[in-house]
Design a protein around this motif. Sequence first.
Motif, mmCIF file in Angstrom:
data_model
loop_
_atom_site.group_PDB
_atom_site.id
_atom_site.type_symbol
_atom_site.label_atom_id
_atom_site.label_comp_id
_atom_site.label_asym_id
_atom_site.label_seq_id
_atom_site.Cartn_x
_atom_site.Cartn_y
_atom_site.Cartn_z
ATOM 1 N N ARG A 18 1.167 -0.956 0.195
ATOM 2 C CA ARG A 18 0.616 0.253 -0.104
ATOM 3 C C ARG A 18 0.733 1.536 0.374
ATOM 4 N NH1 ARG A 18 -4.355 -2.636 4.151
ATOM 5 N NH2 ARG A 18 -4.920 -4.135 2.129
ATOM 6 N N ARG A 19 0.061 2.235 -0.532
ATOM 7 C CA ARG A 19 0.763 3.202 -0.518
ATOM 8 C C ARG A 19 0.212 4.851 -0.155
ATOM 9 N NH1 ARG A 19 4.648 3.453 -6.688
ATOM 10 N NH2 ARG A 19 3.055 4.582 -6.580
ATOM 11 N N VAL A 20 1.010 5.410 0.168
ATOM 12 C CA VAL A 20 0.339 6.265 0.814
ATOM 13 C C VAL A 20 1.228 8.373 1.092
ATOM 14 C CG1 VAL A 20 -0.611 5.741 2.910
ATOM 15 C CG2 VAL A 20 1.330 6.669 3.525
ATOM 16 N N ARG A 21 0.863 9.259 0.919
ATOM 17 C CA ARG A 21 1.769 10.467 0.786
ATOM 18 C C ARG A 21 2.365 11.165 1.666
ATOM 19 N NH1 ARG A 21 0.373 14.944 -3.577
ATOM 20 N NH2 ARG A 21 -1.021 14.976 -2.245
ATOM 21 N N GLY A 22 2.858 11.223 1.946
ATOM 22 C CA GLY A 22 3.643 11.851 3.243
ATOM 23 C C GLY A 22 4.287 13.200 2.590
ATOM 24 N N ARG A 23 3.479 14.332 4.107
ATOM 25 C CA ARG A 23 3.802 15.825 3.195
ATOM 26 C C ARG A 23 3.650 17.065 4.091
ATOM 27 N NH1 ARG A 23 0.070 19.777 1.277
ATOM 28 N NH2 ARG A 23 -1.985 18.924 1.490
ATOM 29 N N GLY A 24 4.844 17.747 4.110
ATOM 30 C CA GLY A 24 4.521 19.163 5.062
ATOM 31 C C GLY A 24 3.267 20.234 4.617
ATOM 32 N N ARG A 26 3.425 22.864 5.243
ATOM 33 C CA ARG A 26 3.695 23.935 5.132
ATOM 34 C C ARG A 26 4.513 24.162 3.968
ATOM 35 N NH1 ARG A 26 4.302 24.892 11.278
ATOM 36 N NH2 ARG A 26 6.668 23.507 10.307
ATOM 37 N N ARG A 27 4.838 23.601 3.258
ATOM 38 C CA ARG A 27 6.504 23.018 2.319
ATOM 39 C C ARG A 27 6.424 22.735 1.551
ATOM 40 N NH1 ARG A 27 10.847 19.987 3.930
ATOM 41 N NH2 ARG A 27 9.947 18.419 4.932
ATOM 42 N N ASP A 28 4.958 22.057 1.253
ATOM 43 C CA ASP A 28 5.188 20.542 0.365
ATOM 44 C C ASP A 28 3.956 21.203 -0.314
ATOM 45 O OD1 ASP A 28 7.567 19.346 0.449
ATOM 46 O OD2 ASP A 28 6.693 18.300 2.814
ATOM 47 N N LEU A 29 3.459 21.565 -1.926
ATOM 48 C CA LEU A 29 2.222 21.776 -2.244
ATOM 49 C C LEU A 29 1.549 21.032 -3.174
ATOM 50 C CD1 LEU A 29 3.436 24.807 -3.752
ATOM 51 C CD2 LEU A 29 2.281 24.711 -1.675
ATOM 52 N N VAL A 30 0.777 21.310 -3.157
ATOM 53 C CA VAL A 30 -0.261 19.287 -3.671
ATOM 54 C C VAL A 30 -0.209 19.470 -5.377
ATOM 55 C CG1 VAL A 30 -2.443 18.582 -4.257
ATOM 56 C CG2 VAL A 30 -1.689 18.955 -2.323
ATOM 57 N N ALA A 31 0.285 18.970 -5.880
ATOM 58 C CA ALA A 31 0.141 19.003 -7.226
ATOM 59 C C ALA A 31 -0.868 18.844 -7.255
ATOM 60 C CB ALA A 31 1.185 17.611 -8.161
ATOM 61 N N CYS A 91 0.753 17.245 8.296
ATOM 62 C CA CYS A 91 0.967 17.870 8.957
ATOM 63 C C CYS A 91 1.708 18.830 8.852
ATOM 64 C CB CYS A 91 1.547 17.059 10.835
ATOM 65 S SG CYS A 91 2.991 17.098 10.110
ATOM 66 N N PRO A 92 1.631 20.068 9.262
ATOM 67 C CA PRO A 92 1.554 21.109 9.415
ATOM 68 C C PRO A 92 3.566 21.483 8.456
ATOM 69 C CG PRO A 92 0.639 22.359 10.741
ATOM 70 C CD PRO A 92 1.156 20.863 10.918
ATOM 71 N N GLY A 93 4.682 20.604 9.562
ATOM 72 C CA GLY A 93 5.788 20.559 9.144
ATOM 73 C C GLY A 93 6.235 19.684 8.155
ATOM 74 N N GLY A 94 5.432 18.362 8.478
ATOM 75 C CA GLY A 94 5.346 16.849 7.295
ATOM 76 C C GLY A 94 6.570 16.018 8.011
ATOM 77 N N ILE A 95 6.559 16.041 9.514
ATOM 78 C CA ILE A 95 7.848 15.276 9.912
ATOM 79 C C ILE A 95 7.371 14.280 10.958
ATOM 80 C CG2 ILE A 95 10.250 14.930 10.796
ATOM 81 C CD1 ILE A 95 10.905 17.601 9.073
ATOM 82 N N GLY A 96 7.427 15.496 11.764
ATOM 83 C CA GLY A 96 6.527 14.392 13.587
ATOM 84 C C GLY A 96 5.405 13.469 13.716
ATOM 85 N N ARG A 97 4.669 14.810 13.431
ATOM 86 C CA ARG A 97 3.117 13.739 13.605
ATOM 87 C C ARG A 97 2.670 13.135 12.152
ATOM 88 N NH1 ARG A 97 0.442 19.961 14.967
ATOM 89 N NH2 ARG A 97 2.740 20.171 13.358
ATOM 90 N N THR A 98 2.925 13.317 10.877
ATOM 91 C CA THR A 98 2.661 13.214 9.747
ATOM 92 C C THR A 98 3.887 11.244 9.672
ATOM 93 O OG1 THR A 98 2.878 14.528 8.103
ATOM 94 C CG2 THR A 98 3.723 12.648 7.467
ATOM 95 N N GLY A 99 5.536 11.762 10.225
ATOM 96 C CA GLY A 99 6.142 10.553 10.625
ATOM 97 C C GLY A 99 5.667 9.520 11.846
ATOM 98 N N THR A 100 4.754 9.768 12.414
ATOM 99 C CA THR A 100 4.612 8.978 13.790
ATOM 100 C C THR A 100 2.951 8.419 13.240
ATOM 101 O OG1 THR A 100 5.423 10.510 15.649
ATOM 102 C CG2 THR A 100 3.257 9.146 16.063
ATOM 103 N N ALA A 101 2.567 9.385 11.889
ATOM 104 C CA ALA A 101 0.496 7.664 11.435
ATOM 105 C C ALA A 101 1.745 7.290 10.828
ATOM 106 C CB ALA A 101 0.482 9.388 10.773
ATOM 107 N N ILE A 102 2.650 7.670 10.135
ATOM 108 C CA ILE A 102 4.173 6.676 8.543
ATOM 109 C C ILE A 102 3.900 5.318 9.534
ATOM 110 C CG2 ILE A 102 5.679 6.153 6.791
ATOM 111 C CD1 ILE A 102 4.194 9.835 5.476
ATOM 112 N N ALA A 103 4.595 6.136 10.956
ATOM 113 C CA ALA A 103 4.853 4.781 12.072
ATOM 114 C C ALA A 103 3.625 3.810 11.973
ATOM 115 C CB ALA A 103 6.370 5.574 12.754
ATOM 116 N N VAL A 104 2.970 4.124 12.182
ATOM 117 C CA VAL A 104 1.846 3.498 13.031
ATOM 118 C C VAL A 104 1.048 2.309 11.726
ATOM 119 C CG1 VAL A 104 -0.659 3.649 13.643
ATOM 120 C CG2 VAL A 104 1.039 5.109 15.006
#
Length: 145
Positions: A18-24, A26-31, A91-104
């Motif tokens: 399965r594939r998901v996109r992680g993104r911040g 504030r900095r990663d725009l939606v194509a 999440c706003p930065g795309g690192i902590g919360r997004t990374g935590t969700a991806i780890a789950v």
Amino acid sequence: MGSWSDETAGLVTLPDGRRVRGRGLRRDLVASAEPPELGVYLSGRRPEEADWESIWIRWSDFRRPRDPVAAVETLRRVHAEAAGRRVEIACPGGIGRTGTAIAVLARLAGVPAGEAVAWTRDHYRPGAVETPGQRRFVTELDLSG
């Protein structure tokens, strides 16, 4: 229903394919050529309305989700829907919360609890899952139910 292209920025392929996109936010725009079909947004404040289905998980920066049970239920849904839809976690930065969700999500895809943070850092972003509390959230969750 669609799937992400192989060139999608922030794309994570889980061990079960399965594939998901992680993104911040504030900095990663939606194509515009490849918007998500479902977005899950991890923030202390309700995000702006999106042109696609979206779910807000109340989750303050550097913390665990405000309602961990509801967050895990949502992540179970994300894991299921990622089999056939373009799903993003942001999440706003795309690192902590997004990374935590991806780890789950990685745990739901079969990665052992003690390896999920390292797996996420190897497959998503090196600094993902920023705090000791976030690491404990990933490793201590009982996902057997």
